[in-house]
Design an enzyme around this catalytic site. Structure first.
Site: not given
Ligand code: OAD
Length: 250
Positions: A105, A120
């Site tokens: 973003d 990514h």
């Molecule tokens: P996820 O959607 O897998 O995880 C989001 C994390 O953020 C979870 O552990 C939640 O508990 C946490 N969370 C939710 N709300 C929050 C808040 N307000 N403050 C802090 N934490 C919060 O997202 P990513 O780990 O980024 O890849 O996912 C990794 C990759 O999977 C992404 O880059 C994407 C996806 O498939 C691709 O598209 C290649």
């Protein structure tokens, strides 16, 4: 004041080279939904069907209509929240050196951080699949789907689809940053998508402390994390940075 917020501020006060690994959770308070869990994007659509490079190559119209159009609308409107600003402040305070982000973003750069590895790729730019020229996503005309460059080629986002390789330069720089830091902040990521999920392991193996900020536990919690500050990223980081500033001034 939460004991762990104070502890995190004390640890940061002693640190010289902090690296942050961030994920979708850090941008939730900017109105961008995460991928997994309640309200997550992958609950609504199947990533293998709509976020795989083969799907885009086969049917760019559907991928633009189902996934990319909505992403553009959400990201166009999003602005940095208290968590992004907290990390920018940590750089100003000469603590944070690098952010490795899985997000596309562009909000870390908008908040003011200068060394952001977009693991990514990013959704801020589109790339023409024919002539390779780039156009800002916010300026792309969606009256025709898929959007096209003046040369007639189809635009694709400059981010990594499933089935595509991580930019080798991003991988090398992330590994270097992870092995050189003394603290890695792991913020708002489920830490399950490799190879990004391996960065905290590299940091730990090289002697860094791993501090998570997340409202939920992750596979790192109770394994390689030193501790997790449980809470939303904006509120938690703002409190940690406030505490750190008090410690620095005293
Ligand atoms: P996820 O959607 O897998 O995880 C989001 C994390 O953020 C979870 O552990 C939640 O508990 C946490 N969370 C939710 N709300 C929050 C808040 N307000 N403050 C802090 N934490 C919060 O997202 P990513 O780990 O980024 O890849 O996912 C990794 C990759 O999977 C992404 O880059 C994407 C996806 O498939 C691709 O598209 C290649």
């Amino acid at each position: 004041m939460d004991k762990l917020i104070k502890k995190a501020a004390q640890d940061l006060a002693l640190a010289k080279n902090v690296v942050a690994l961030t994920g979708a959770g850090i941008s939730v308070e900017s109105g961008i939904p995460p991928f997994r869990g309640k309200g997550g994007l992958w609950e609504k659509i199947d990533p293998m069907e709509y976020a795989h490079i083969n799907s885009f190559m086969k049917d760019p119209v559907t991928v633009w209509n189902v996934l990319l159009k909505d992403m553009k609308e959400i990201i166009d409107k999003a602005v940095p929240n208290k968590a992004h600003k907290g990390l920018a402040r940590l750089e100003e305070l000469k603590k944070l050196t690098t952010i490795i982000t899985q997000n596309v973003d562009g909000l870390h750069q908008l908040a003011g951080n200068s060394d952001v590895i977009e693991f990514h790729g990013n959704f801020v730019w589109q790339r023409c699949m024919k002539c390779n020229s780039r156009c800002k996503t916010s300026e792309v005309d969606l009256s025709c789907i898929p959007p096209k460059c003046t040369c007639g080629g189809i635009y694709r986002p400059d981010c990594v689809f499933f089935g595509e390789m991580i930019d080798p330069d991003h991988l090398v720089r992330s590994r270097q940053a992870a092995s050189a830091c003394d603290i890695m902040l792991v913020i708002g990521t489920s830490v399950i998508v490799e190879p990004a999920a391996y960065m905290p392991v590299i940091a730990k193996e090289n002697g860094a402390k791993i501090i998570e900020i997340n409202p939920e536990k992750t596979p790192l919690t109770n394994s390689i994390s030193d501790y997790i500050v449980m809470g939303t990223a904006g509120h938690t980081l703002q409190n940690i940075v406030n505490q750190l500033e008090i410690l620095i001034e005293s």
